[in-house]
Design an enzyme around this catalytic site. Structure first.
Site, short mmCIF file in Angstrom:
data_model
loop_
_atom_site.label_atom_id
_atom_site.label_comp_id
_atom_site.label_asym_id
_atom_site.label_seq_id
_atom_site.Cartn_x
_atom_site.Cartn_y
_atom_site.Cartn_z
N CYS A 1 51.30 12.84 -77.44
CA CYS A 1 52.75 12.92 -77.67
C CYS A 1 53.47 13.30 -76.37
CB CYS A 1 53.12 14.00 -78.69
SG CYS A 1 52.08 14.07 -80.13
N ASP A 2 52.93 14.24 -75.63
CA ASP A 2 53.70 14.86 -74.54
C ASP A 2 53.16 14.56 -73.13
OD1 ASP A 2 55.28 16.04 -76.47
OD2 ASP A 2 54.01 17.82 -76.62
N CYS B 1 49.58 18.48 -78.19
CA CYS B 1 49.38 17.04 -78.40
C CYS B 1 49.53 16.26 -77.09
CB CYS B 1 50.38 16.53 -79.44
SG CYS B 1 50.21 14.77 -79.73
#
Ligand code: NAP
Length: 304
Positions: free
Chosen positions: A133-134, A130
């Site tokens: 997200c990261d 992701c």
């Protein structure tokens, strides 16, 4: 006894819930992880009618709140089995057993893995599925993304604005998608494309250190030192809990036509988990609508 239990709180399942509540049905949504499905991870949505641009998180949260405000029950429980009795259907979760007159399966799909040794061990230690997200964890670092679909290209563009350098590793000689973001990516100075190649090893002891990449025609391998690897190679359907009861294709997608009816009377399917040609946010919402309205018809016809 519920009128309809919807399995999955992604865009398809939550759209079905809106139509079900508006039709005054007794609805339960069951979700194993968090609401929103894949769209929760999208950085920007630019192709949903009515919004010029909205983040995946904001879209999913608005949709979830809309469903909650309609008074819909949503329980966070993993479904492990579905049973079809004569008069009703049963859904067994890790915590409870529920009775319902109809079911909509909207479980979507989960990240496909490369299937390499060490991949699971290095997840969260350099490997991610992701980018939104990261991505910020890799500010000014060197990363790679593998895949050649819309997700890989959109995520690569997003990451290219954060990281020092990004390698885009794709197994074909040319990209097969038509994408404005691909054109933008090709014009970036910090992007290097490695085409016609596969990652054959992810290396590192407690943290990702490098990947080994093999070129298809020559079989020549090279090692690329990396801080992060994003894997964006598509998805696999989440249909394990219902494979014993509804018909699926050889990949595990549930077979149903545009009416979203499975082979079992009273069991409907919506969203990416359905066998279909185009998987988009808009088509997931469309499926949720169709599945719920057909579930309503079923409930009326059966005089439940
Ligand atoms: P996808 O379209 O299925 O693409 C998967 C990519 O991963 C393909 O390039 C595939 O290569 C590659 N791949 C698959 N298995 C692999 C493996 N074992 N090793 C290496 N590479 C592998 O998945 P997606 O990009 O996640 O998109 C899913 C759906 O969402 C699509 O319909 C897409 O159009 C849609 N989507 C749309 C947008 C948008 O509209 N902006 C954004 C994101 C996603 P091959 O090409 O060789 O098969």
């Amino acid at each position: 006894m519920y009128d309809t239990i919807i399995i999955g709180a992604g865009p398809a399942g939550l759209t079905a819930a809106i139509y079900g509540k508006n039709a005054r049905k007794n609805i339960l949504v069951l979700e194993k992880e968090t609401y929103g499905g894949q769209i929760l991870k999208a950085d920007k949505i630019k192709n949903y009618p009515g919004f010029n641009e909205i983040s995946g998180y904001e879209f999913a949260t608005k949709l979830y709140n809309q469903v909650k405000e309609l008074g819909c029950e949503i329980n966070f429980e993993e479904v492990i089995e579905i049973k079809n009795n004569n008069e009703f259907k049963e859904i067994i979760t890790k915590k409870n057993t529920y009775k319902t007159k109809s079911i909509i399966i909207a479980t979507g799909a989960e990240n496909r893995k490369l299937g390499l040794p060490n991949e699971d061990e290095l997840l969260g230690k350099g490997i991610s599925y992701c980018a939104t997200c990261d991505g910020m964890l890799f500010k000014d670092k060197v990363v790679a993304i593998t895949g050649g679909g819309n997700t890989a290209i959109d995520d690569a563009l997003y990451l290219s604005n954060i990281v020092k350098k990004i390698y885009v590793i794709y197994r074909q000689k040319e990209f097969r998608i038509d994408s404005i973001n691909l054109d933008k990516l090709k014009n970036k100075d910090n992007v290097e494309f490695i085409l016609n190649s596969n990652i054959t090893m992810v290396n590192g002891n407690k943290i990702l250190e490098s990947v080994t990449v093999k070129e298809n025609d020559t079989n020549i391998e090279k090692v690329i030192n990396l801080d992060g690897l994003f894997i964006a190679i598509g998805h696999i359907p989440v249909s394990g809990m219902c494979k014993n009861i509804v018909q699926t294709d050889d990949k595990g997608y549930i077979i149903a036509g545009e009416e979203c009816k499975t082979n079992i009377d009273g069991i409907f399917v919506a969203g990416d988990i359905r066998v279909k040609g185009i998987r988009q946010l808009t088509t997931a919402c469309s499926d949720g609508t169709v599945a719920m309205l057909n579930a309503c018809k079923y409930l009326t016809q059966k005089k439940h």
